[in-house]
Design a protein around this motif. Structure first.
Motif, PDB file in Angstrom:
ATOM      1  N   ALA A 224       0.829  -1.210   0.000  1.00 24.45           N
ATOM      2  CA  ALA A 224       0.000   0.000   0.000  1.00 24.45           C
ATOM      3  C   ALA A 224       0.862   1.258   0.000  1.00 24.45           C
ATOM      4  O   ALA A 224       0.592   2.220  -0.733  1.00 24.45           O
ATOM      5  CB  ALA A 224      -0.927  -0.005   1.212  1.00 24.45           C
ATOM      6  N   TYR A 225       1.899   1.260   0.810  1.00 26.80           N
ATOM      7  CA  TYR A 225       2.771   2.429   0.862  1.00 26.80           C
ATOM      8  C   TYR A 225       3.611   2.567  -0.406  1.00 26.80           C
ATOM      9  O   TYR A 225       3.924   3.685  -0.828  1.00 26.80           O
ATOM     10  CB  TYR A 225       3.657   2.369   2.104  1.00 26.80           C
ATOM     11  CG  TYR A 225       2.903   2.691   3.384  1.00 26.80           C
ATOM     12  CD1 TYR A 225       2.282   3.925   3.554  1.00 26.80           C
ATOM     13  CD2 TYR A 225       2.806   1.763   4.423  1.00 26.80           C
ATOM     14  CE1 TYR A 225       1.585   4.233   4.720  1.00 26.80           C
ATOM     15  CE2 TYR A 225       2.116   2.059   5.589  1.00 26.80           C
ATOM     16  CZ  TYR A 225       1.510   3.298   5.739  1.00 26.80           C
ATOM     17  OH  TYR A 225       0.823   3.601   6.887  1.00 26.80           O
ATOM     18  N   ALA A 239       5.013   0.618   7.276  1.00 26.95           N
ATOM     19  CA  ALA A 239       4.228  -0.599   7.464  1.00 26.95           C
ATOM     20  C   ALA A 239       4.494  -1.235   8.825  1.00 26.95           C
ATOM     21  O   ALA A 239       3.559  -1.720   9.481  1.00 26.95           O
ATOM     22  CB  ALA A 239       4.532  -1.597   6.346  1.00 26.95           C
ATOM     23  N   GLN A 240       5.745  -1.236   9.250  1.00 24.84           N
ATOM     24  CA  GLN A 240       6.077  -1.782  10.572  1.00 24.84           C
ATOM     25  C   GLN A 240       5.338  -1.005  11.661  1.00 24.84           C
ATOM     26  O   GLN A 240       4.825  -1.582  12.616  1.00 24.84           O
ATOM     27  CB  GLN A 240       7.584  -1.701  10.803  1.00 24.84           C
ATOM     28  CG  GLN A 240       8.409  -2.621   9.921  1.00 24.84           C
ATOM     29  CD  GLN A 240       8.692  -3.954  10.580  1.00 24.84           C
ATOM     30  OE1 GLN A 240       8.039  -4.956  10.323  1.00 24.84           O
ATOM     31  NE2 GLN A 240       9.684  -3.969  11.436  1.00 24.84           N
ATOM     32  N   ASN A 241       5.289   0.312  11.507  1.00 16.48           N
ATOM     33  CA  ASN A 241       4.604   1.148  12.491  1.00 16.48           C
ATOM     34  C   ASN A 241       3.102   0.866  12.489  1.00 16.48           C
ATOM     35  O   ASN A 241       2.465   0.782  13.556  1.00 16.48           O
ATOM     36  CB  ASN A 241       4.865   2.624  12.182  1.00 16.48           C
ATOM     37  CG  ASN A 241       4.283   3.550  13.233  1.00 16.48           C
ATOM     38  OD1 ASN A 241       4.632   3.492  14.407  1.00 16.48           O
ATOM     39  ND2 ASN A 241       3.376   4.421  12.815  1.00 16.48           N
ATOM     40  N   TYR A 242       2.538   0.707  11.301  1.00 16.49           N
ATOM     41  CA  TYR A 242       1.107   0.390  11.190  1.00 16.49           C
ATOM     42  C   TYR A 242       0.784  -0.941  11.875  1.00 16.49           C
ATOM     43  O   TYR A 242      -0.182  -1.045  12.646  1.00 16.49           O
ATOM     44  CB  TYR A 242       0.690   0.343   9.718  1.00 16.49           C
ATOM     45  CG  TYR A 242      -0.688  -0.234   9.488  1.00 16.49           C
ATOM     46  CD1 TYR A 242      -1.835   0.497   9.791  1.00 16.49           C
ATOM     47  CD2 TYR A 242      -0.845  -1.529   8.985  1.00 16.49           C
ATOM     48  CE1 TYR A 242      -3.106  -0.045   9.595  1.00 16.49           C
ATOM     49  CE2 TYR A 242      -2.109  -2.067   8.781  1.00 16.49           C
ATOM     50  CZ  TYR A 242      -3.230  -1.324   9.089  1.00 16.49           C
ATOM     51  OH  TYR A 242      -4.479  -1.876   8.906  1.00 16.49           O
ATOM     52  N   VAL A 243       1.586  -1.966  11.623  1.00 12.59           N
ATOM     53  CA  VAL A 243       1.331  -3.285  12.207  1.00 12.59           C
ATOM     54  C   VAL A 243       1.498  -3.250  13.720  1.00 12.59           C
ATOM     55  O   VAL A 243       0.708  -3.849  14.455  1.00 12.59           O
ATOM     56  CB  VAL A 243       2.254  -4.347  11.578  1.00 12.59           C
ATOM     57  CG1 VAL A 243       2.155  -5.671  12.336  1.00 12.59           C
ATOM     58  CG2 VAL A 243       1.890  -4.561  10.119  1.00 12.59           C
ATOM     59  N   PHE A 244       2.508  -2.536  14.209  1.00  7.77           N
ATOM     60  CA  PHE A 244       2.701  -2.406  15.655  1.00  7.77           C
ATOM     61  C   PHE A 244       1.444  -1.835  16.303  1.00  7.77           C
ATOM     62  O   PHE A 244       0.937  -2.362  17.300  1.00  7.77           O
ATOM     63  CB  PHE A 244       3.905  -1.513  15.962  1.00  7.77           C
ATOM     64  CG  PHE A 244       4.034  -1.163  17.423  1.00  7.77           C
ATOM     65  CD1 PHE A 244       4.603  -2.056  18.322  1.00  7.77           C
ATOM     66  CD2 PHE A 244       3.554   0.051  17.911  1.00  7.77           C
ATOM     67  CE1 PHE A 244       4.691  -1.750  19.679  1.00  7.77           C
ATOM     68  CE2 PHE A 244       3.645   0.373  19.260  1.00  7.77           C
ATOM     69  CZ  PHE A 244       4.222  -0.536  20.145  1.00  7.77           C
ATOM     70  N   ASN A 245       0.933  -0.750  15.743  1.00 11.27           N
ATOM     71  CA  ASN A 245      -0.261  -0.115  16.304  1.00 11.27           C
ATOM     72  C   ASN A 245      -1.495  -0.996  16.166  1.00 11.27           C
ATOM     73  O   ASN A 245      -2.337  -1.042  17.066  1.00 11.27           O
ATOM     74  CB  ASN A 245      -0.495   1.238  15.634  1.00 11.27           C
ATOM     75  CG  ASN A 245       0.438   2.306  16.143  1.00 11.27           C
ATOM     76  OD1 ASN A 245       0.355   2.733  17.289  1.00 11.27           O
ATOM     77  ND2 ASN A 245       1.362   2.749  15.295  1.00 11.27           N
ATOM     78  N   ALA A 246      -1.605  -1.721  15.036  1.00  9.51           N
ATOM     79  CA  ALA A 246      -2.751  -2.609  14.836  1.00  9.51           C
ATOM     80  C   ALA A 246      -2.744  -3.746  15.851  1.00  9.51           C
ATOM     81  O   ALA A 246      -3.801  -4.165  16.342  1.00  9.51           O
ATOM     82  CB  ALA A 246      -2.750  -3.157  13.414  1.00  9.51           C
ATOM     83  N   ILE A 247      -1.546  -4.265  16.163  1.00 12.13           N
ATOM     84  CA  ILE A 247      -1.447  -5.314  17.189  1.00 12.13           C
ATOM     85  C   ILE A 247      -1.755  -4.732  18.564  1.00 12.13           C
ATOM     86  O   ILE A 247      -2.522  -5.301  19.344  1.00 12.13           O
ATOM     87  CB  ILE A 247      -0.045  -5.956  17.178  1.00 12.13           C
ATOM     88  CG1 ILE A 247       0.172  -6.745  15.895  1.00 12.13           C
ATOM     89  CG2 ILE A 247       0.133  -6.883  18.392  1.00 12.13           C
ATOM     90  CD1 ILE A 247       1.579  -7.306  15.740  1.00 12.13           C
ATOM     91  N   GLU A 248      -1.162  -3.577  18.861  1.00  9.10           N
ATOM     92  CA  GLU A 248      -1.361  -2.956  20.179  1.00  9.10           C
ATOM     93  C   GLU A 248      -2.828  -2.632  20.425  1.00  9.10           C
ATOM     94  O   GLU A 248      -3.370  -2.920  21.510  1.00  9.10           O
ATOM     95  CB  GLU A 248      -0.518  -1.689  20.283  1.00  9.10           C
ATOM     96  CG  GLU A 248      -0.581  -1.028  21.653  1.00  9.10           C
ATOM     97  CD  GLU A 248       0.314   0.184  21.742  1.00  9.10           C
ATOM     98  OE1 GLU A 248       1.167   0.237  22.649  1.00  9.10           O
ATOM     99  OE2 GLU A 248       0.163   1.097  20.889  1.00  9.10           O
TER     100      GLU A 248
END
Length: 277
Positions: A224-225, A239-248
């Protein structure tokens, strides 16, 4: 009157009726990040949060027809490939994509589910390396998958470095070895590039079993990015930041009895529109 277009993204992947992984996770991710999602179904796994029960195949002709239908009309700005579990399927996807103009392509070599269930036939690995690796701008194996590809045990950060170099030597441009299974508080993923030094991406480890589909989500977020014009390194970082927040944001939710999903829509972006010129 001005005309606009959406950044278009295509996922070529397997099904997940429980909604956390596969094509469903990809569509959620593309949409949450402001892209327009299109999809091609490669297989029909029967699964839930507890694991995969069975995999029903999709006819090869149907897979090729799906790809051509999308590529001929809603041509993507980036492609993510996920579950391809037979050599014949690999051949079909590669041959069909080669008919079209090259676009950024992220290949997540799905081999092992979060539940530990092995999803791939052994002879498929050679076909992946021979046919899909050359087409991909980025390969995104987790530690287990990196170990399978590199034919080494991957348990530590040092192992990840060794595996990444071996995978690069197989003929891909770049590989992101994901460190989600590291037994430490700070997780590290390593981006290997043929033309530059390895780059490390760090994030805090979140204690939760709600990680079902995290690999699918990361690779589709990177796509996507990329569709939005970011470089590989920028796309991986975002993407890493997005996944971290989605998990959190999904870490305290009880959904199902096994490994629950991420919260893909913790902060959904508006549909992006680019002016046509």
């Amino acid at each position: 009157m001005k005309k606009y277009r959406y950044p278009s993204t295509l996922t070529i992947a397997g099904f997940d009726g429980s909604g956390g992984a596969g094509i469903q996770a990809d569509i959620k991710t593309f949409s949450a990040l402001g892209c327009y999602a299109t999809s091609v179904l490669t297989a029909l796994p029967v699964q839930n949060t507890m694991g995969v029960r069975k995999i029903y195949p999709i006819a090869l002709e149907a897979v090729a027809d799906q790809i051509e239908s999308i590529m001929d009309d809603v041509f993507p700005d980036a492609i993510k490939i996920g579950m391809v579990h037979t050599p014949q399927l690999v051949i079909t996807i590669a041959q069909t994509l080669q008919k079209y103009k090259k676009v950024p392509l992220v290949f997540d070599p799905v081999m092992v589910a979060t539940s530990g269930h092995k999803l791939i036939e052994e002879e498929t690995i050679t076909a992946m390396i021979d046919l899909l690796f050359p087409l991909a701008d980025l390969i995104t194996p987790n530690m287990d998958e990196a170990g399978i590809l590199a034919k080494v045990t991957v348990e530590t950060l040092e192992d990840m470095y060794a595996a990444g170099e071996r995978i690069l030597a197989l003929g891909c441009e770049r590989v992101l070895v994901k460190g989600g299974h590291l037994e430490q508080d700070t997780l590290q993923s390593i981006l290997f590039d043929k033309n530059s030094q390895p780059e490390i991406f760090k994030s805090k480890k979140i204690k939760t079993k709600n990680t079902h589909g995290s690999g699918c989500t990361l690779s589709s977020a990177i796509a996507a990015y990329l569709a939005q014009g970011n470089t590989i390194s920028e796309a991986v970082s975002l993407a890493q930041n997005y996944v971290f927040n989605a998990i959190e944001q999904g870490s305290d939710v009880q959904l199902g009895m096994g490994n629950g999903p991420l919260n893909h829509f913790f902060n959904p972006q508006k549909q992006i529109k680019y002016e046509l010129v």
